[in-house]
Design a protein around this motif. Structure first.
Motif, PDB file in Angstrom:
ATOM      1  N   ILE A 118      42.199  39.337 -23.170  1.00 43.85           N
ATOM      2  CA  ILE A 118      43.789  38.565 -23.409  1.00 43.85           C
ATOM      3  C   ILE A 118      43.604  36.980 -23.704  1.00 43.85           C
ATOM      4  N   VAL A 119      42.370  36.066 -23.448  1.00 40.58           N
ATOM      5  CA  VAL A 119      42.176  35.305 -24.037  1.00 40.58           C
ATOM      6  C   VAL A 119      42.366  35.120 -25.593  1.00 40.58           C
ATOM      7  N   VAL A 120      41.974  36.234 -26.062  1.00 43.87           N
ATOM      8  CA  VAL A 120      42.322  36.090 -27.811  1.00 43.87           C
ATOM      9  C   VAL A 120      43.361  36.266 -28.113  1.00 43.87           C
TER      10      VAL A 120
ATOM     11  N   TYR B  38      49.677  25.616 -17.446  1.00 44.70           N
ATOM     12  CA  TYR B  38      49.378  27.101 -17.940  1.00 44.70           C
ATOM     13  C   TYR B  38      48.721  27.605 -18.607  1.00 44.70           C
ATOM     14  N   GLY B  39      47.347  28.136 -19.209  1.00 47.63           N
ATOM     15  CA  GLY B  39      46.260  28.326 -18.898  1.00 47.63           C
ATOM     16  C   GLY B  39      44.984  29.071 -17.706  1.00 47.63           C
ATOM     17  N   PHE B  40      45.076  28.318 -17.252  1.00 46.54           N
ATOM     18  CA  PHE B  40      44.501  28.335 -15.617  1.00 46.54           C
ATOM     19  C   PHE B  40      45.563  29.735 -15.357  1.00 46.54           C
ATOM     20  N   TYR B  41      46.648  30.067 -14.820  1.00 53.51           N
ATOM     21  CA  TYR B  41      47.715  30.529 -14.183  1.00 53.51           C
ATOM     22  C   TYR B  41      47.751  31.418 -14.644  1.00 53.51           C
ATOM     23  N   TRP B  42      48.295  31.776 -16.156  1.00 61.82           N
ATOM     24  CA  TRP B  42      48.092  32.966 -17.327  1.00 61.82           C
ATOM     25  C   TRP B  42      47.580  33.690 -17.367  1.00 61.82           C
ATOM     26  N   LEU B  43      46.487  33.490 -17.553  1.00 63.82           N
ATOM     27  CA  LEU B  43      45.065  33.797 -17.563  1.00 63.82           C
ATOM     28  C   LEU B  43      44.647  34.983 -16.235  1.00 63.82           C
ATOM     29  N   ALA B  44      44.719  34.470 -15.664  1.00 58.85           N
ATOM     30  CA  ALA B  44      44.542  34.575 -13.794  1.00 58.85           C
ATOM     31  C   ALA B  44      46.254  36.160 -13.617  1.00 58.85           C
TER      32      ALA B  44
ATOM     33  N   PHE C 212      45.880  33.942 -30.283  1.00 61.68           N
ATOM     34  CA  PHE C 212      46.982  34.394 -31.712  1.00 61.68           C
ATOM     35  C   PHE C 212      48.708  34.053 -31.123  1.00 61.68           C
ATOM     36  N   LEU C 213      48.925  34.054 -29.497  1.00 56.97           N
ATOM     37  CA  LEU C 213      50.237  33.576 -29.426  1.00 56.97           C
ATOM     38  C   LEU C 213      50.626  31.914 -30.294  1.00 56.97           C
ATOM     39  N   ASN C 214      49.589  31.307 -28.936  1.00 61.20           N
ATOM     40  CA  ASN C 214      50.193  30.304 -29.171  1.00 61.20           C
ATOM     41  C   ASN C 214      49.778  29.251 -30.567  1.00 61.20           C
ATOM     42  N   THR C 215      49.025  30.010 -31.466  1.00 57.56           N
ATOM     43  CA  THR C 215      48.874  30.172 -33.020  1.00 57.56           C
ATOM     44  C   THR C 215      50.133  30.229 -33.854  1.00 57.56           C
ATOM     45  N   GLY C 216      50.754  31.285 -33.328  1.00 56.29           N
ATOM     46  CA  GLY C 216      52.548  31.222 -33.510  1.00 56.29           C
ATOM     47  C   GLY C 216      53.227  29.764 -33.250  1.00 56.29           C
ATOM     48  N   ARG C 217      53.087  29.528 -31.628  1.00 56.07           N
ATOM     49  CA  ARG C 217      54.340  28.703 -31.220  1.00 56.07           C
ATOM     50  C   ARG C 217      53.455  27.555 -32.384  1.00 56.07           C
TER      51      ARG C 217
ATOM     52  N   SER D 206      51.810  19.897 -27.881  1.00 61.90           N
ATOM     53  CA  SER D 206      51.001  19.346 -26.827  1.00 61.90           C
ATOM     54  C   SER D 206      50.326  20.587 -25.510  1.00 61.90           C
ATOM     55  N   ILE D 207      51.156  20.956 -24.629  1.00 60.32           N
ATOM     56  CA  ILE D 207      51.330  22.866 -24.362  1.00 60.32           C
ATOM     57  C   ILE D 207      50.226  23.106 -25.054  1.00 60.32           C
ATOM     58  N   TYR D 208      51.124  23.357 -26.467  1.00 56.66           N
ATOM     59  CA  TYR D 208      50.295  25.077 -27.025  1.00 56.66           C
ATOM     60  C   TYR D 208      49.253  24.419 -27.803  1.00 56.66           C
ATOM     61  N   VAL D 209      48.636  23.794 -27.993  1.00 56.34           N
ATOM     62  CA  VAL D 209      46.978  23.437 -28.168  1.00 56.34           C
ATOM     63  C   VAL D 209      46.370  23.321 -27.212  1.00 56.34           C
ATOM     64  N   LEU D 210      46.647  23.151 -25.824  1.00 56.43           N
ATOM     65  CA  LEU D 210      46.285  22.578 -24.590  1.00 56.43           C
ATOM     66  C   LEU D 210      45.802  24.484 -23.682  1.00 56.43           C
ATOM     67  N   GLN D 211      46.988  25.092 -24.400  1.00 55.81           N
ATOM     68  CA  GLN D 211      47.185  26.738 -23.101  1.00 55.81           C
ATOM     69  C   GLN D 211      45.999  27.408 -24.051  1.00 55.81           C
ATOM     70  N   PRO D 212      45.681  27.899 -24.476  1.00 59.79           N
ATOM     71  CA  PRO D 212      45.171  28.355 -25.526  1.00 59.79           C
ATOM     72  C   PRO D 212      43.448  27.677 -24.876  1.00 59.79           C
ATOM     73  N   LEU D 213      43.679  26.523 -25.370  1.00 61.77           N
ATOM     74  CA  LEU D 213      41.495  26.286 -25.054  1.00 61.77           C
ATOM     75  C   LEU D 213      41.754  26.389 -23.593  1.00 61.77           C
ATOM     76  N   THR D 214      42.869  26.416 -22.770  1.00 62.27           N
ATOM     77  CA  THR D 214      42.460  26.196 -21.519  1.00 62.27           C
ATOM     78  C   THR D 214      41.526  28.175 -21.010  1.00 62.27           C
ATOM     79  N   PHE D 215      42.358  28.958 -21.969  1.00 61.52           N
ATOM     80  CA  PHE D 215      42.269  30.157 -22.002  1.00 61.52           C
ATOM     81  C   PHE D 215      40.534  30.296 -21.603  1.00 61.52           C
ATOM     82  N   ILE D 216      40.158  30.109 -22.683  1.00 63.58           N
ATOM     83  CA  ILE D 216      39.057  29.868 -23.180  1.00 63.58           C
ATOM     84  C   ILE D 216      38.259  29.540 -22.056  1.00 63.58           C
TER      85      ILE D 216
END
Length: 371
Positions: free
Chosen positions: A309-311, A80-86, A315-320, A19-29
């Motif tokens: 960075i979002v893209v 994580y999505g908001f934090y790591w994007l910034a 891809f990173l979280n796709t691997g996860r 659930s972390i790795y699914v929501l993190q990239p979506l939040t990145f967008i």
């Protein structure tokens, strides 16, 4: 380990991380759109605030946390999505190709310093209390630190980006920029190892030792070696040596997984931790610097840096996600207690495969300007 001690279920822990790795990239967008339209510092502050809410929620649900594993994972993924994007955007903006190896090395030194003290202190506190009291103390301290981080963030200068958020355009850039396509495939490979390793190794060590303090000692050894080598790599590794360093460290990290196959003793686990602590900085510093160089030389990088960075994160979280799905599939056929080392051996080659995706990247050749 808090969720593990409550449920003793590999599936619950895997679904929490999934659930972390699914929501993190979506939040990145979403965060990328906000960074373009509002401000990167606001995005950073939002991430820290959500992360503080995660620890507050854990404190509120207490010993029922395992029941809410997916919800907690989703909350952490959003934070994580908001934090790591910034964080990643600001890192890209303040570094240049000549300074990135030093910067990433110095940052690793600071992270390793926290890794040496935090887990050992947490292990000591947890071992001194009965039941879940020790974990409650740790989560309360973490919540307090994140509240402090929110307050500190108000001292950062606001930095607004310009232009429209062109996520699809940068996704399509893979067809035009071979270097960009290669580095994205490398990130899938990176995520394929990280997805399972970030939680399964800790569980494996706890199963062997049955002691949080021993897990803290393992992290102390790992972070101690990382502390030293992040410092040295930042000084040693030059752009011309990056690919050799990535190959050597990726191979060493993969071979070190063999220790987990034959080891059921703490001394050998500490040797594994030391090896990982030595070679992870040797991989991470040149690899992240190379990634930023590829982005920096890509089409319209100045205006589209957030989209790149979002893209990359997608891809990173796709691997996860793929890694955890493999883990869930494997434990449905193999008893985790006996099959876990073999699962780690399967996904553990991710860091080694990075080299074969990046070996032909030419960072000296500037991308052609396209419309």
């Amino acid at each position: 380990m808090y969720l593990w001690k409550q449920s003793n279920s590999y599936s619950d822990i895997a679904l929490y991380n999934l659930s972390i790795y699914v929501l993190q990239p979506l939040t990145f967008i979403v965060a990328g759109k906000c960074a373009k339209k509002i401000d990167r510092v606001i995005v950073l502050r939002t991430g820290v605030t959500v992360l503080s809410l995660f620890f507050l929620t854990v404190l509120m649900v207490g010993e029922r946390a395992a029941t809410f594993n997916i919800m907690l994972g989703a909350l952490l993924g959003i934070g994580y999505g908001f934090y790591w994007l910034a964080y990643n955007v600001l890192t890209f903006e303040i570094t240049e190709p000549e300074t990135r190896d030093f910067f990433n090395g110095f940052l690793g030194v600071l992270q390793s310093l926290g890794g040496m003290t935090g887990p050992l202190l947490a292990g000591y506190i947890i071992s001194r209390f009965n039941n879940s009291t020790g974990y409650t103390v740790i989560f309360a301290i973490s919540f307090g630190l994140f509240i402090l981080a929110v307050l500190v963030s108000f001292g950062l200068s606001r930095r607004k980006a310009k232009g429209n958020f062109s996520f699809k355009r940068i996704m399509d850039e893979r067809k035009r920029n071979v270097n960009w396509n290669r580095i994205l495939h490398a990130h899938i490979s990176q995520g394929f190892r990280e997805g399972t390793f970030l939680f399964a190794v800790s569980i494996w060590i706890f199963l062997i030792t049955r002691d949080e303090l021993s897990l803290g000692v393992f992290n102390l050894v790992y972070s101690g070696c990382s502390f030293l080598f992040f410092f040295l790599v930042g000084k040693w590794i030059k752009p011309s040596r990056r690919k050799k360093a990535i190959f050597l460290s990726g191979l060493s990290l993969y071979l070190s997984v063999l220790i987990l196959l034959v080891s059921a003793t703490m001394p050998l686990l500490l040797i594994y931790g030391a090896i990982a602590g030595v070679f992870f900085p040797l991989l991470y510093v040149p690899y992240i610097s190379l990634t930023y160089d590829v982005i920096g030389k890509a089409w319209n990088a100045g205006e589209m840096r957030i989209e790149y960075i979002v893209v990359r994160e997608l891809f990173l979280n796709t691997g996860r996600v793929l890694s955890i799905l493999v883990f869930l599939f494997a434990i449905s056929f193999i008893a985790p207690e006996t099959g876990l080392p073999y699962i780690l051996l399967l996904v553990g080659g991710g860091h080694f495969l990075i080299y074969f995706f990046i070996k032909d990247i030419d960072t000296k050749a500037m991308s052609a300007i396209r419309n």
